[in-house]
Design a protein around this motif. Structure first.
Motif, PDB file in Angstrom:
ATOM      1  N   GLU A 100      10.634  11.439 -33.173  1.00 31.42           N
ATOM      2  CA  GLU A 100       9.359  11.682 -33.826  1.00 31.42           C
ATOM      3  C   GLU A 100       8.189  10.945 -33.160  1.00 31.42           C
ATOM      4  O   GLU A 100       7.055  11.125 -33.527  1.00 31.42           O
ATOM      5  N   ASN A 101       8.469  10.113 -32.176  1.00 37.03           N
ATOM      6  CA  ASN A 101       7.415   9.402 -31.465  1.00 37.03           C
ATOM      7  C   ASN A 101       7.257   9.994 -30.072  1.00 37.03           C
ATOM      8  O   ASN A 101       8.197  10.007 -29.300  1.00 37.03           O
ATOM      9  N   LEU A 102       6.082  10.453 -29.773  1.00 41.78           N
ATOM     10  CA  LEU A 102       5.824  11.019 -28.463  1.00 41.78           C
ATOM     11  C   LEU A 102       4.709  10.229 -27.799  1.00 41.78           C
ATOM     12  O   LEU A 102       3.700   9.921 -28.417  1.00 41.78           O
ATOM     13  N   HIS A 115       5.575   0.442 -37.138  1.00 37.15           N
ATOM     14  CA  HIS A 115       4.425   0.773 -37.984  1.00 37.15           C
ATOM     15  C   HIS A 115       4.535   2.197 -38.515  1.00 37.15           C
ATOM     16  O   HIS A 115       4.099   2.472 -39.626  1.00 37.15           O
ATOM     17  N   GLN A 116       5.111   3.088 -37.734  1.00 37.11           N
ATOM     18  CA  GLN A 116       5.323   4.444 -38.230  1.00 37.11           C
ATOM     19  C   GLN A 116       6.285   4.411 -39.414  1.00 37.11           C
ATOM     20  O   GLN A 116       6.049   5.066 -40.429  1.00 37.11           O
ATOM     21  N   LYS A 117       7.354   3.637 -39.302  1.00 34.74           N
ATOM     22  CA  LYS A 117       8.306   3.522 -40.405  1.00 34.74           C
ATOM     23  C   LYS A 117       7.646   2.922 -41.639  1.00 34.74           C
ATOM     24  O   LYS A 117       7.863   3.385 -42.759  1.00 34.74           O
ATOM     25  N   MET A 118       6.826   1.888 -41.446  1.00 31.81           N
ATOM     26  CA  MET A 118       6.151   1.239 -42.570  1.00 31.81           C
ATOM     27  C   MET A 118       5.167   2.179 -43.259  1.00 31.81           C
ATOM     28  O   MET A 118       4.928   2.085 -44.455  1.00 31.81           O
ATOM     29  N   ASP A 119       4.591   3.111 -42.513  1.00 36.91           N
ATOM     30  CA  ASP A 119       3.567   4.011 -43.036  1.00 36.91           C
ATOM     31  C   ASP A 119       4.130   5.328 -43.557  1.00 36.91           C
ATOM     32  O   ASP A 119       3.400   6.134 -44.124  1.00 36.91           O
ATOM     33  N   TRP A 120       5.423   5.561 -43.398  1.00 45.36           N
ATOM     34  CA  TRP A 120       5.983   6.879 -43.704  1.00 45.36           C
ATOM     35  C   TRP A 120       5.751   7.311 -45.147  1.00 45.36           C
ATOM     36  O   TRP A 120       5.423   8.463 -45.405  1.00 45.36           O
ATOM     37  N   ARG A 121       5.876   6.433 -46.100  1.00 49.24           N
ATOM     38  CA  ARG A 121       5.686   6.816 -47.508  1.00 49.24           C
ATOM     39  C   ARG A 121       4.285   7.405 -47.717  1.00 49.24           C
ATOM     40  O   ARG A 121       4.117   8.410 -48.388  1.00 49.24           O
ATOM     41  N   ARG A 122       3.260   6.784 -47.153  1.00 46.47           N
ATOM     42  CA  ARG A 122       1.900   7.270 -47.288  1.00 46.47           C
ATOM     43  C   ARG A 122       1.686   8.539 -46.457  1.00 46.47           C
ATOM     44  O   ARG A 122       1.076   9.507 -46.893  1.00 46.47           O
TER      45      ARG A 122
END
Length: 70
Positions: free
Chosen positions: A4-6, A39-46
């Motif tokens: 999911e990270n490009l 940071h992507q993992k931390m932000d996933w809920r939002r």
């Protein structure tokens, strides 16, 4: 690097999550940028509901374009 990270070639964008320069892009919606996978993992809920909405709209648009060509 996860699927999911490009890494984007055209430059880096600032992301408000940590105010760092970000070069990793969400691979699903291709609109949100992160400086690191954590940071992507931390932000996933939002981010998840926005992400799905944008990805669905992009898919509908591509399907529409494909059907118009035939």
């Amino acid at each position: 690097m996860k699927k999911e990270n490009l890494v984007i070639d055209e430059g880096m964008k600032s992301y408000a999550f940590c105010n760092e320069l970000a070069e990793l892009m969400c691979g699903k919606c291709e609109e949100t940028f992160y400086c690191k996978p954590e940071h992507q993992k931390m932000d996933w809920r939002r981010h998840s509901s926005h992400c799905k909405s944008i990805a669905d709209k992009r898919k509908e648009h591509l399907e529409y374009k494909r059907t118009r060509k035939t």
